[in-house]
Design an enzyme around this catalytic site. Structure first.
Site, PDB file in Angstrom:
ATOM      1  N   GLU A  11     -23.691  43.596  -2.311  1.00 46.77           N
ATOM      2  CA  GLU A  11     -24.432  43.367  -3.575  1.00 46.77           C
ATOM      3  C   GLU A  11     -25.188  42.041  -3.533  1.00 46.77           C
ATOM      4  OE1 GLU A  11     -20.931  43.744  -6.021  1.00 46.77           O
ATOM      5  OE2 GLU A  11     -21.530  45.718  -6.777  1.00 46.77           O
ATOM      6  N   ASP A 195     -22.472  55.976  -8.394  1.00 48.47           N
ATOM      7  CA  ASP A 195     -21.649  57.195  -8.335  1.00 48.47           C
ATOM      8  C   ASP A 195     -21.364  57.693  -9.745  1.00 48.47           C
ATOM      9  OD1 ASP A 195     -19.822  54.632  -7.998  1.00 48.47           O
ATOM     10  OD2 ASP A 195     -18.700  56.122  -9.158  1.00 48.47           O
TER      11      ASP A 195
HETATM   12  N1  4EH Z   1     -16.362  54.609  -9.910  1.00 48.39           N
HETATM   13  C1  4EH Z   1     -16.210  53.259  -9.965  1.00 48.39           C
HETATM   14  N2  4EH Z   1     -15.084  52.731 -10.499  1.00 48.39           N
HETATM   15  C2  4EH Z   1     -14.927  51.386 -10.590  1.00 48.39           C
HETATM   16  N3  4EH Z   1     -15.851  50.490 -10.171  1.00 48.39           N
HETATM   17  C3  4EH Z   1     -17.005  50.982  -9.642  1.00 48.39           C
HETATM   18  C4  4EH Z   1     -18.161  50.340  -9.104  1.00 48.39           C
HETATM   19  C5  4EH Z   1     -18.465  48.865  -9.106  1.00 48.39           C
HETATM   20  N4  4EH Z   1     -17.785  48.025  -8.062  1.00 48.39           N
HETATM   21  C6  4EH Z   1     -17.806  48.561  -6.704  1.00 48.39           C
HETATM   22  C7  4EH Z   1     -16.467  48.206  -6.058  1.00 48.39           C
HETATM   23  C8  4EH Z   1     -15.612  49.465  -5.915  1.00 48.39           C
HETATM   24  S1  4EH Z   1     -14.030  49.222  -5.183  1.00 48.39           S
HETATM   25  C9  4EH Z   1     -14.208  49.296  -3.457  1.00 48.39           C
HETATM   26  C10 4EH Z   1     -15.392  49.600  -2.856  1.00 48.39           C
HETATM   27  N5  4EH Z   1     -15.473  49.660  -1.505  1.00 48.39           N
HETATM   28  C11 4EH Z   1     -14.397  49.421  -0.738  1.00 48.39           C
HETATM   29  C12 4EH Z   1     -13.214  49.098  -1.382  1.00 48.39           C
HETATM   30  N6  4EH Z   1     -13.134  49.054  -2.720  1.00 48.39           N
HETATM   31  C13 4EH Z   1     -15.870  47.224  -7.050  1.00 48.39           C
HETATM   32  O1  4EH Z   1     -16.332  45.882  -6.821  1.00 48.39           O
HETATM   33  C14 4EH Z   1     -16.398  47.711  -8.368  1.00 48.39           C
HETATM   34  C15 4EH Z   1     -19.012  51.335  -8.676  1.00 48.39           C
HETATM   35  N7  4EH Z   1     -18.453  52.576  -8.933  1.00 48.39           N
HETATM   36  C16 4EH Z   1     -17.231  52.380  -9.515  1.00 48.39           C
END
Ligand code: 4EH
Length: 227
Positions: A11, A195
């Site tokens: 990001e 997503d």
């Molecule tokens: N459906 C969702 N629910 C909760 N949070 C989010 C996000 C936003 N960010 C991305 C990331 C996912 S965890 C992560 C990501 N990559 C590797 C490990 N953990 C975390 O910083 C929150 C985007 N979609 C989401």
């Protein structure tokens, strides 16, 4: 000094590419990039994922680097049906959906002597809306809910929507909102959808993280020109 905060490296990187980094300060097991953009002083960092990490980094930006406003850029899961992958949303206020003291009669998301919702800065939000208008970009605004969980179930997503009237979901904004409320610092949060927060969201997330991070970063850079 303006604090630019992200949760993940992906990001932050597209923002770092657009600013002039003057110095990198290692502190609190993290890296803080001191930079210039459009003759403005910036401190940039990614906190690592989650509420504790983002609260820690926001506090360091404010207390150690004297940031006078905090702008968050990143990705989020969609709750509102009209939010599609790549769409932009700014937070009107943030909350923490994983706080549950209901057994003591408190509402979900509430800590005694604190707040359920933390208001985002209205003047920064109006700048964002004028930038979106100028660039003819769709920009939604709504409540964004945070919790230390990646949401990938329609049932949980619908519960968060019903309980907090949230439009999007992530894992940091509610904590950063609390820090900025506590320290009386204006807070702005911009997210691009990565997503649906339903079954299969993890696959979409992996596929769209980089592209949606760039969408948010590009808009944030345009915002910085107007601040
Ligand atoms: N459906 C969702 N629910 C909760 N949070 C989010 C996000 C936003 N960010 C991305 C990331 C996912 S965890 C992560 C990501 N990559 C590797 C490990 N953990 C975390 O910083 C929150 C985007 N979609 C989401």
């Amino acid at each position: 000094m303006i604090g630019i905060l992200c949760a993940m490296r992906e990001e932050l990187e597209p923002i770092l590419e657009e600013v002039e980094v003057k110095e990198v300060v290692e502190y609190g097991k993290n890296k803080f990039y001191l930079a210039k953009f459009d003759n403005k002083d910036l401190v940039l960092a990614y906190s690592k994922i989650g509420k504790v990490n983002s609260a820690t980094t926001a506090t360091i930006m404010i207390e150690k680097f004297k940031a006078k406003k905090i702008l968050f850029s990143g990705v989020a899961g969609a709750i509102d049906e009209d939010l599609k992958i790549g769409d932009l949303i700014i937070a009107t206020k943030t909350c923490q959906h994983d706080i549950d003291l209901t057994v003591f009669g408190y509402p979900y998301g509430y800590i005694p002597e604190s707040e359920v919702y933390f208001e985002c800065d209205k003047s920064l939000n109006s700048i964002a809306k004028s930038v979106a208008k100028k660039l003819n970009l769709k920009l939604k605004e709504g409540i964004i809910a945070s919790g230390d969980q990646f949401i990938h179930s329609k049932e949980k997503k619908e519960w968060i929507k019903k309980t907090f009237n949230a439009s999007a979901i992530e894992m940091e904004g509610g904590a950063v909102g609390c820090v900025c409320f506590t320290l009386n610092i204006p807070f702005f949060m911009l997210r691009a959808i990565s997503d649906s927060a339903e079954e299969g969201a993890g696959i979409d997330f992996d596929e769209f993280l980089e592209e949606s991070s760039k969408v948010s970063a590009k808009f944030l850079i345009e915002m910085l020109k107007e601040i």
